[in-house]
Motif scaffolding. Structure first.
Motif, mmCIF file in Angstrom:
data_model
loop_
_atom_site.group_PDB
_atom_site.id
_atom_site.type_symbol
_atom_site.label_atom_id
_atom_site.label_comp_id
_atom_site.label_asym_id
_atom_site.label_seq_id
_atom_site.Cartn_x
_atom_site.Cartn_y
_atom_site.Cartn_z
ATOM 1 N N MET A 8 0.839 -1.208 0.000
ATOM 2 C CA MET A 8 0.000 0.000 0.000
ATOM 3 C C MET A 8 0.868 1.250 0.000
ATOM 4 O O MET A 8 1.969 1.255 0.559
ATOM 5 N N ASN A 9 0.349 2.322 -0.564
ATOM 6 C CA ASN A 9 1.088 3.581 -0.500
ATOM 7 C C ASN A 9 0.807 4.253 0.845
ATOM 8 O O ASN A 9 -0.096 3.847 1.568
ATOM 9 N N PRO A 10 1.598 5.282 1.219
ATOM 10 C CA PRO A 10 1.454 5.878 2.558
ATOM 11 C C PRO A 10 0.029 6.348 2.873
ATOM 12 O O PRO A 10 -0.458 6.138 3.986
ATOM 13 N N ALA A 11 -0.645 6.941 1.886
ATOM 14 C CA ALA A 11 -2.009 7.418 2.149
ATOM 15 C C ALA A 11 -2.932 6.246 2.465
ATOM 16 O O ALA A 11 -3.729 6.297 3.406
ATOM 17 N N GLU A 12 -2.802 5.182 1.667
ATOM 18 C CA GLU A 12 -3.646 4.006 1.902
ATOM 19 C C GLU A 12 -3.340 3.382 3.258
ATOM 20 O O GLU A 12 -4.242 2.930 3.970
ATOM 21 N N THR A 13 -2.038 3.368 3.623
ATOM 22 C CA THR A 13 -1.654 2.795 4.914
ATOM 23 C C THR A 13 -2.266 3.591 6.058
ATOM 24 O O THR A 13 -2.748 3.015 7.034
ATOM 25 N N ARG A 14 -2.277 4.923 5.909
ATOM 26 C CA ARG A 14 -2.882 5.749 6.967
ATOM 27 C C ARG A 14 -4.362 5.423 7.131
ATOM 28 O O ARG A 14 -4.853 5.261 8.245
ATOM 29 N N GLU A 15 -5.046 5.281 6.005
ATOM 30 C CA GLU A 15 -6.480 4.969 6.051
ATOM 31 C C GLU A 15 -6.688 3.616 6.727
ATOM 32 O O GLU A 15 -7.565 3.448 7.581
ATOM 33 N N LEU A 16 -5.830 2.647 6.344
ATOM 34 C CA LEU A 16 -5.939 1.297 6.894
ATOM 35 C C LEU A 16 -5.701 1.305 8.401
ATOM 36 O O LEU A 16 -6.401 0.636 9.166
ATOM 37 N N THR A 17 -4.704 2.101 8.828
ATOM 38 C CA THR A 17 -4.390 2.184 10.255
ATOM 39 C C THR A 17 -5.631 2.604 11.037
ATOM 40 O O THR A 17 -5.972 2.011 12.061
ATOM 41 N N ALA A 18 -6.321 3.610 10.516
ATOM 42 C CA ALA A 18 -7.527 4.091 11.192
ATOM 43 C C ALA A 18 -8.592 2.995 11.224
ATOM 44 O O ALA A 18 -9.253 2.779 12.245
ATOM 45 N N ILE A 19 -8.734 2.275 10.102
ATOM 46 C CA ILE A 19 -9.752 1.219 10.037
ATOM 47 C C ILE A 19 -9.485 0.157 11.100
ATOM 48 O O ILE A 19 -10.371 -0.235 11.853
ATOM 49 N N ILE A 20 -8.227 -0.284 11.189
ATOM 50 C CA ILE A 20 -7.904 -1.354 12.138
ATOM 51 C C ILE A 20 -8.096 -0.865 13.577
ATOM 52 O O ILE A 20 -8.626 -1.579 14.416
ATOM 53 N N LYS A 21 -7.680 0.373 13.810
ATOM 54 C CA LYS A 21 -7.808 0.937 15.163
ATOM 55 C C LYS A 21 -9.252 0.929 15.640
ATOM 56 O O LYS A 21 -9.535 0.629 16.791
ATOM 57 N N ASN A 22 -10.175 1.266 14.720
ATOM 58 C CA ASN A 22 -11.581 1.395 15.119
ATOM 59 C C ASN A 22 -12.353 0.082 15.049
ATOM 60 O O ASN A 22 -13.485 -0.006 15.500
ATOM 61 N N MET A 23 -11.718 -0.914 14.448
ATOM 62 C CA MET A 23 -12.420 -2.161 14.184
ATOM 63 C C MET A 23 -12.948 -2.792 15.463
ATOM 64 O O MET A 23 -14.075 -3.264 15.523
ATOM 65 N N GLY A 24 -12.100 -2.811 16.512
ATOM 66 C CA GLY A 24 -12.459 -3.472 17.764
ATOM 67 C C GLY A 24 -13.791 -2.972 18.300
ATOM 68 O O GLY A 24 -14.653 -3.767 18.679
ATOM 69 N N GLN A 25 -13.974 -1.647 18.287
ATOM 70 C CA GLN A 25 -15.201 -1.088 18.840
ATOM 71 C C GLN A 25 -16.373 -1.267 17.896
ATOM 72 O O GLN A 25 -17.437 -1.695 18.289
ATOM 73 N N GLU A 26 -16.130 -0.958 16.602
ATOM 74 C CA GLU A 26 -17.258 -0.938 15.668
ATOM 75 C C GLU A 26 -17.801 -2.328 15.376
ATOM 76 O O GLU A 26 -18.991 -2.506 15.146
ATOM 77 N N PHE A 27 -16.918 -3.319 15.352
ATOM 78 C CA PHE A 27 -17.384 -4.652 14.986
ATOM 79 C C PHE A 27 -17.243 -5.650 16.128
ATOM 80 O O PHE A 27 -17.447 -6.839 15.943
ATOM 81 N N ASN A 28 -16.876 -5.133 17.316
ATOM 82 C CA ASN A 28 -16.779 -5.997 18.480
ATOM 83 C C ASN A 28 -15.876 -7.203 18.221
ATOM 84 O O ASN A 28 -16.262 -8.348 18.398
ATOM 85 N N VAL A 29 -14.666 -6.921 17.761
ATOM 86 C CA VAL A 29 -13.792 -7.992 17.337
ATOM 87 C C VAL A 29 -12.385 -7.750 17.885
ATOM 88 O O VAL A 29 -11.972 -6.614 18.086
ATOM 89 N N SER A 30 -11.680 -8.836 18.196
ATOM 90 C CA SER A 30 -10.270 -8.723 18.585
ATOM 91 C C SER A 30 -9.428 -8.908 17.328
ATOM 92 O O SER A 30 -9.829 -9.607 16.410
ATOM 93 N N VAL A 31 -8.260 -8.271 17.300
ATOM 94 C CA VAL A 31 -7.457 -8.283 16.082
ATOM 95 C C VAL A 31 -6.090 -8.905 16.340
ATOM 96 O O VAL A 31 -5.442 -8.612 17.341
ATOM 97 N N LEU A 32 -5.672 -9.798 15.437
ATOM 98 C CA LEU A 32 -4.318 -10.323 15.471
ATOM 99 C C LEU A 32 -3.740 -10.068 14.090
ATOM 100 O O LEU A 32 -4.329 -10.478 13.085
ATOM 101 N N LEU A 33 -2.613 -9.340 14.013
ATOM 102 C CA LEU A 33 -2.116 -9.068 12.683
ATOM 103 C C LEU A 33 -0.632 -9.368 12.535
ATOM 104 O O LEU A 33 0.131 -9.301 13.494
ATOM 105 N N ILE A 34 -0.274 -9.754 11.308
ATOM 106 C CA ILE A 34 1.124 -9.890 10.930
ATOM 107 C C ILE A 34 1.430 -8.665 10.107
ATOM 108 O O ILE A 34 0.643 -8.307 9.218
ATOM 109 N N GLU A 35 2.531 -7.975 10.390
ATOM 110 C CA GLU A 35 2.816 -6.798 9.579
ATOM 111 C C GLU A 35 4.307 -6.497 9.605
ATOM 112 O O GLU A 35 4.993 -6.717 10.596
ATOM 113 N N HIS A 36 4.809 -6.014 8.479
ATOM 114 C CA HIS A 36 6.206 -5.609 8.411
ATOM 115 C C HIS A 36 6.381 -4.099 8.548
ATOM 116 O O HIS A 36 7.470 -3.621 8.768
ATOM 117 N N ASP A 37 5.272 -3.365 8.375
ATOM 118 C CA ASP A 37 5.354 -1.913 8.490
ATOM 119 C C ASP A 37 5.413 -1.542 9.975
ATOM 120 O O ASP A 37 4.404 -1.505 10.674
#
Lengths: 258, 328
Positions: A182-211
């Motif tokens: 992803m490019n930096p802008a897309e990564t920023r958008e994704l970061t926000a999505i993952i951050k809010n995911m727990g509350q909005e979808f009542n879900v725990s997150v496990l991620l693999i990432e190199h960034d």
């Protein structure tokens, strides 16, 4: 309270040990990251949690119930969903259909209902379509709903994979390198999505990432794998300064100079 | 010559449509299984044949009961169609469970050979049962829907001859189209149809999205075989006499229809079937004329298949198939 407990899991492929005695807990509602150099066994670890591989030894428990011996679709029904390192959407299907596939288990319709074209069946499928649409709106994908998935931009495909995974209504979502390519802008958008995911979808997150910027910004807990073994875990600050982690990434010479 | 061809055109269209509809529905079974397993299920032609035998048996049994004759034939047909479709559907599901599933991860050639084996077994089992119960493996069912009808194409234009057909032609055509439209709806608009397409595209991802792959494949076989069996009944009604070997050549042609339309493509199979039926009937009516009497109607298959080869040379992926370009 922990949602997923992994105890001493080991996976051997013939003589190759991909994971050795890995133990970890994921707290309910938290964001946990698994990091490590390439070939550290991160994806194998994911594949064991989702039932694609069976561990050679050890135990995996979701909310206290063991997942050992379950097939991937049964694990998915228990509430674990995932995205892939290489995007694996159903490219020939439309965007909304991809999400509908994710909602498969949620639909109660049975074959008899389909053949007899019962009104309840139709109503339910209509409801599912509405729900899928809402999910797409949330990820700004609604304008493309009838587009073929393979025609979406790369960033949009990544988002659609997350939307599809969330459509299964998981308790735990595994994201395998969500920001890769992803490019930096897309990564920023994704970061926000993952951050809010727990509350909005009542879900725990496990991620693999190199960034690392993304990992340090959103994770509450980080587990580091190297050569299939867990070499460290802790909060971002602890990991950043852990000599073992620096050694794994940069080689033993780096530790002395730091 | 052209004039004579035009004269016979209405009759060619009618006979071709009836045959083509049969090919089309059987082709669906091939294309569905290929789409989901990349397996050419050669036993499918025999499922069709089994359907024809089961259906004929029910017709003979039912017609033997006095009260049935007071029931309109169409209701008897619907009943027989449903029962036969269920039975052949279960048969197809059973074959998959016993003969194909254990070989799911074997090289592709292995299940193909198994399929051919199953096809021989079915042929001989049916021949055995038929001979045991009636002393002859060629069976003639009760004649149904035999009223002759004529469409007066000549009143449309004097170029055309009138076309005539039995009511059974209409039955075959209407039923086949109902089957095809329902299947299209099922595949594209319902939960299990979506699941089938997902499994066909990427089995592993589908299972990670909570789709039960084995169940989906079972359903595919059930539906494909039910359609095949129902078409067997239609065939028996239309042509009257059946034997245990009708499945082989008809299955071959249906398979070819599936390839012609683009294998794995549902609508392609329908189109391919209808086209093949029309071509065959056109050839059987006009070959003598076209070749000045050198080749007779019995060369209709040669004509139809030459066309097929031509199509495949210029469009190897089939009429509605998508060309797959390897990404480098």
């Amino acid at each position: 309270m922990s949602i997923l407990e992994v105890t001493n899991i080991t996976k051997k492929f013939g003589g190759l040990t991909a994971n050795q005695d890995v133990t970890m807990n994921i707290e309910k509602g938290s964001i946990t990251a698994v990091i490590g150099p390439n070939g550290a066994g991160k994806t194998t670890f994911f594949n064991m949690i989702t039932g694609v591989y069976q561990p050679t030894s050890g135990d995996i428990r979701l909310e206290g119930k063991s997942l050992l011996g379950l097939k991937p679709d049964e694990v998915a029904k228990r509430g674990i969903s995932r995205t892939f390192q290489n995007i694996r959407l159903f490219g020939e299907m439309s965007v909304i259909e991809n999400v509908l596939v994710g909602m498969h288990t949620g639909l109660k319709t049975n074959l008899l209902g389909i053949f007899l074209n019962l009104p309840t069946t139709k109503k339910e499928e209509l409801l599912a379509e509405k729900e899928a649409y809402r999910l797409l709106e949330h990820f700004d994908l609604a304008p493309f709903l009838n587009e073929k998935a393979c025609n979406l931009s790369y960033g949009a495909q990544r988002k659609l994979e997350i939307a599809r995974a969330l459509a299964t209504k998981p308790k735990l979502i595994l994201l395998d390198e969500p920001a890769a390519g992803m490019n930096p802008a897309e990564t920023r958008e994704l970061t926000a999505i993952i951050k809010n995911m727990g509350q909005e979808f009542n879900v725990s997150v496990l991620l693999i990432e190199h960034d690392m910027k993304l990992v340090m910004e959103i994770s509450e807990h980080i587990v580091v794998l190297d050569h299939g073994e867990k070499i460290a875990e802790g909060n971002p600050e602890e990991i950043r300064t852990n000599p073992k982690v620096i050694e794994a990434y940069l080689g033993s010479g780096a530790v002395q100079t730091v | 010559m052209l004039l004579e061809m035009l004269q016979s055109l209405p009759q060619v269209l009618i006979d071709g449509l009836a045959l083509g509809a049969v090919y089309a529905v059987v082709a669906l079974g091939y294309t569905m299984v290929y789409g989901i397993l990349q397996l050419i299920n050669f036993a499918h032609g025999e499922i069709f044949m089994t359907g024809a035998f089961i259906g004929t048996t029910f017709f003979i049994l039912l017609m033997g009961m006095g009260w049935v004759s007071s029931v309109p034939q169409i209701f008897v047909l619907i009943l027989v169609l449903i029962v036969t479709a269920c039975l052949t559907g279960l048969l197809g599901m059973g074959i998959e469970r016993v003969a194909y599933r254990p070989l799911r991860n074997a090289p592709r050639l292995i299940p193909l050979i198994t399929a051919i084996g199953i096809s021989f077994i079915l042929q001989d089992v049916i021949r055995f049962i038929a001979e045991l119960s009636s002393g002859n493996y060629i069976v003639t069912g009760p004649s149904l829907f035999t009223d002759q009808m004529t469409i007066s194409f000549s009143s449309l234009s004097s170029i055309f001859n009138d076309a005539s057909f039995k009511t059974s032609f209409l039955i075959v055509l209407v039923t086949a189209f109902i089957l095809m439209i329902s299947l299209d709806y099922f595949i594209n608009r319902t939960k299990w149809g979506t699941a089938m397409r997902a499994v066909a595209l990427d089995r592993e991802t589908a299972s990670l999205m909570s789709i039960n792959v084995n169940k989906t494949i079972s359903i595919t076989f059930f539906i494909g075989s039910a359609l095949g069996g129902a078409t067997g009944v239609l065939f028996a009604v239309q042509y009257g006499t059946i034997d245990p070997f009708i499945g082989f050549i008809l299955g071959m042609k249906a398979f070819i229809a599936a390839v012609l339309g683009g294998i794995g493509n549902i609508r392609g199979a329908m189109l391919g079937g209808i086209l093949l039926g029309l071509l065959e009937m056109f050839a059987s009516a006009n070959l003598t004329l076209l070749t000045g009497g050198i080749f007779g109607a019995e060369y209709k298959d040669v004509f139809a298949f030459s066309i097929l080869i031509l199509v495949l040379i210029f469009k190897p992926e089939g009429l509605l198939g998508k060309p797959t370009a390897e990404k480098v």
